[in-house]
Design an enzyme around this catalytic site. Sequence first.
Site, PDB file in Angstrom:
ATOM      1  N   LYS A   1       0.843  -1.196   0.000  1.00  0.00           N
ATOM      2  CA  LYS A   1       0.000   0.000   0.000  1.00  0.00           C
ATOM      3  C   LYS A   1       0.880   1.248   0.000  1.00  0.00           C
ATOM      4  O   LYS A   1       1.991   1.155   0.523  1.00  0.00           O
ATOM      5  CB  LYS A   1      -0.971   0.023   1.170  1.00  0.00           C
ATOM      6  CG  LYS A   1      -0.424  -0.260   2.565  1.00  0.00           C
ATOM      7  CD  LYS A   1       0.704   0.485   3.171  1.00  0.00           C
ATOM      8  CE  LYS A   1       0.749   1.954   3.307  1.00  0.00           C
ATOM      9  NZ  LYS A   1       1.959   2.469   3.995  1.00  0.00           N
TER      10      LYS A   1
ATOM     11  N   TYR B   1      -4.834   4.077   5.178  1.00  0.00           N
ATOM     12  CA  TYR B   1      -5.499   3.201   6.155  1.00  0.00           C
ATOM     13  C   TYR B   1      -6.794   3.824   6.668  1.00  0.00           C
ATOM     14  O   TYR B   1      -7.752   3.125   6.977  1.00  0.00           O
ATOM     15  CB  TYR B   1      -4.582   2.953   7.356  1.00  0.00           C
ATOM     16  CG  TYR B   1      -3.417   2.049   7.076  1.00  0.00           C
ATOM     17  CD1 TYR B   1      -3.604   0.683   6.872  1.00  0.00           C
ATOM     18  CD2 TYR B   1      -2.118   2.534   7.044  1.00  0.00           C
ATOM     19  CE1 TYR B   1      -2.537  -0.155   6.632  1.00  0.00           C
ATOM     20  CE2 TYR B   1      -1.043   1.695   6.804  1.00  0.00           C
ATOM     21  CZ  TYR B   1      -1.259   0.353   6.599  1.00  0.00           C
ATOM     22  OH  TYR B   1      -0.201  -0.473   6.363  1.00  0.00           O
TER      23      TYR B   1
HETATM   24  P1  NDP Z   1      12.296   1.336   2.671  1.00  0.00           P
HETATM   25  O1  NDP Z   1      12.847   2.637   2.252  1.00  0.00           O
HETATM   26  O2  NDP Z   1      12.706   0.809   3.994  1.00  0.00           O
HETATM   27  O3  NDP Z   1      12.633   0.208   1.610  1.00  0.00           O
HETATM   28  C1  NDP Z   1      12.332   0.342   0.273  1.00  0.00           C
HETATM   29  C2  NDP Z   1      13.313  -0.521  -0.517  1.00  0.00           C
HETATM   30  O4  NDP Z   1      12.993  -0.349  -1.902  1.00  0.00           O
HETATM   31  C3  NDP Z   1      14.765  -0.080  -0.398  1.00  0.00           C
HETATM   32  O5  NDP Z   1      15.409  -0.653   0.711  1.00  0.00           O
HETATM   33  C4  NDP Z   1      15.347  -0.586  -1.700  1.00  0.00           C
HETATM   34  O6  NDP Z   1      15.648  -1.965  -1.562  1.00  0.00           O
HETATM   35  C5  NDP Z   1      14.171  -0.500  -2.685  1.00  0.00           C
HETATM   36  N1  NDP Z   1      14.305   0.616  -3.611  1.00  0.00           N
HETATM   37  C6  NDP Z   1      14.341   0.497  -4.953  1.00  0.00           C
HETATM   38  N2  NDP Z   1      14.484   1.684  -5.524  1.00  0.00           N
HETATM   39  C7  NDP Z   1      14.549   2.603  -4.530  1.00  0.00           C
HETATM   40  C8  NDP Z   1      14.711   4.007  -4.510  1.00  0.00           C
HETATM   41  N3  NDP Z   1      14.819   4.737  -5.628  1.00  0.00           N
HETATM   42  N4  NDP Z   1      14.744   4.631  -3.314  1.00  0.00           N
HETATM   43  C9  NDP Z   1      14.611   3.939  -2.169  1.00  0.00           C
HETATM   44  N5  NDP Z   1      14.459   2.583  -2.134  1.00  0.00           N
HETATM   45  C10 NDP Z   1      14.441   1.922  -3.310  1.00  0.00           C
HETATM   46  O7  NDP Z   1      10.707   1.477   2.581  1.00  0.00           O
HETATM   47  P2  NDP Z   1       9.609   0.580   3.292  1.00  0.00           P
HETATM   48  O8  NDP Z   1      10.031  -0.825   3.313  1.00  0.00           O
HETATM   49  O9  NDP Z   1       9.207   1.215   4.568  1.00  0.00           O
HETATM   50  O10 NDP Z   1       8.376   0.774   2.278  1.00  0.00           O
HETATM   51  C11 NDP Z   1       8.272   0.054   1.067  1.00  0.00           C
HETATM   52  C12 NDP Z   1       6.794  -0.077   0.690  1.00  0.00           C
HETATM   53  O11 NDP Z   1       6.114  -0.787   1.721  1.00  0.00           O
HETATM   54  C13 NDP Z   1       6.068   1.250   0.534  1.00  0.00           C
HETATM   55  O12 NDP Z   1       5.148   1.163  -0.509  1.00  0.00           O
HETATM   56  C14 NDP Z   1       5.352   1.418   1.855  1.00  0.00           C
HETATM   57  O13 NDP Z   1       4.180   2.214   1.753  1.00  0.00           O
HETATM   58  C15 NDP Z   1       5.015  -0.012   2.203  1.00  0.00           C
HETATM   59  N6  NDP Z   1       4.893  -0.243   3.644  1.00  0.00           N
HETATM   60  C16 NDP Z   1       3.838  -0.964   4.110  1.00  0.00           C
HETATM   61  C17 NDP Z   1       3.681  -1.179   5.441  1.00  0.00           C
HETATM   62  C18 NDP Z   1       2.523  -1.964   5.924  1.00  0.00           C
HETATM   63  O14 NDP Z   1       2.310  -2.009   7.137  1.00  0.00           O
HETATM   64  N7  NDP Z   1       1.762  -2.613   5.064  1.00  0.00           N
HETATM   65  C19 NDP Z   1       4.636  -0.647   6.440  1.00  0.00           C
HETATM   66  C20 NDP Z   1       5.741   0.046   5.844  1.00  0.00           C
HETATM   67  C21 NDP Z   1       5.852   0.240   4.503  1.00  0.00           C
HETATM   68  P3  NDP Z   1      16.877  -2.623  -2.346  1.00  0.00           P
HETATM   69  O15 NDP Z   1      18.091  -1.879  -1.863  1.00  0.00           O
HETATM   70  O16 NDP Z   1      16.818  -4.026  -1.909  1.00  0.00           O
HETATM   71  O17 NDP Z   1      16.632  -2.419  -3.813  1.00  0.00           O
END
Ligand code: NDP
Length: 371
Positions: free
Chosen positions: A136, A223
């Site tokens: 989401k 949410y």
């Molecule tokens: P993070 O920033 O912690 O992680 C995102 C990951 O995406 C990065 O670690 C990286 O992984 C990859 N990535 C690829 N391209 C980019 C870029 N240009 N900039 C930054 N990261 C990039 O975010 P979250 O994990 O918190 O969030 C990811 C998704 O999950 C979002 O859509 C968020 O809304 C959702 N979310 C949902 C939650 C829920 O409770 N359902 C809770 C938190 C987030 P790599 O280095 O491996 O490529």
Amino acid sequence: MERYPRRHFLRQMGVGVGASAVASVPQLPGLTAPHVSKKLNVALCGLGRYAGYLAEGLAVSNYCQLAGLVSGTPAKLEQWQKRYTIAPKNCYSYQDFDNIATNKDIDVVYVVVPNGLHKDLTIRAAKAGKHVIVEKPMAVSVAECEAMIAACKAAGVQLAVGYRLHYEPYHQELKRLGQQKVFGQVRLIEVSLGYHLDGIPPTDWHLKKALSGGGPLMNLGVYCVQSSRYVLGEEPIAVTAQFGPVQHKDLYREVEESVTWQLEFPSGAIATSTSANNMSVDRFYAAADTGFFELSPAVSYGPFRGRTSAGELTFPDINQQAAQLDGIGQVLLANQPLPNHIAGVEGLKDLRVIEAIYQAARTGQRVRLTG
Ligand code: NDP
């Protein structure tokens, strides 16, 4: 400059730092378990904060398991591969990700990257013939959601949105109390979600419109929109909204710091919400004709606390990610269509409301919603 404490940041993002109790997931009614010996093989795409929680959920899921990884960071890929014992042939970069099409060991790609990247990776996964779960908000616009739904349909794969709360017992109860009018017609919903993110690094993707699609409305407000819709079982017909004053002008150049909105529903019910990065609030309240029901905390990973005008609500504290993966996994393993409340169409409906909220806040006008 003071280093931003990571645990604090995780907590503020609604990501609890303790392990939750593992869900005991019942067999969904109407579904047989045709593949008791086979779990659905899931590749996590984007190894960030939330992927860590999904990996924990996958480790205890009854119907899904972690089988593949997609990452733009080779060092992370190596660490995860070792930690979760993932075969090197099931690990991809964003560049070679399309090769997953020939990998029979992967059934599902779970897209967990910044919101602005959801569309492209979902479409690539669909074209590779994989079912997709996307986090989401589903994408950053209605047009993107429509393109994702169309691509999955064309490829003959299913598309789910990572709406964990549909599998969470307190929220299932909110839905029952509202939709079955246990306390009569719900007239007012107040649901808000906000975290103090004062120390968020200015480079964080949540502050970049191209990657986030917007501020806390996209990240947290989704949410509030969701729960208002599913508790009432109705779609909003009109929206008014106001951006809050910006406290951190250096950070909030591209996206809002807070926004408040009001949704009007066909029954006459009103839902009023705030999502913000400069206050702590995590609360749901519904006033109905003969009583009320409420949760606080309401949206984070729990444990939730709730009551109604008739007494306390008490449900087990579950691993929300495992419960969600099991709910989706059972349906996909049974080769059944995903229910609408978790399918792409649900994410699309939320984006419609979110776009209307932004339009109303920008223009100061009441925005009507149709269809
Ligand atoms: P993070 O920033 O912690 O992680 C995102 C990951 O995406 C990065 O670690 C990286 O992984 C990859 N990535 C690829 N391209 C980019 C870029 N240009 N900039 C930054 N990261 C990039 O975010 P979250 O994990 O918190 O969030 C990811 C998704 O999950 C979002 O859509 C968020 O809304 C959702 N979310 C949902 C939650 C829920 O409770 N359902 C809770 C938190 C987030 P790599 O280095 O491996 O490529």
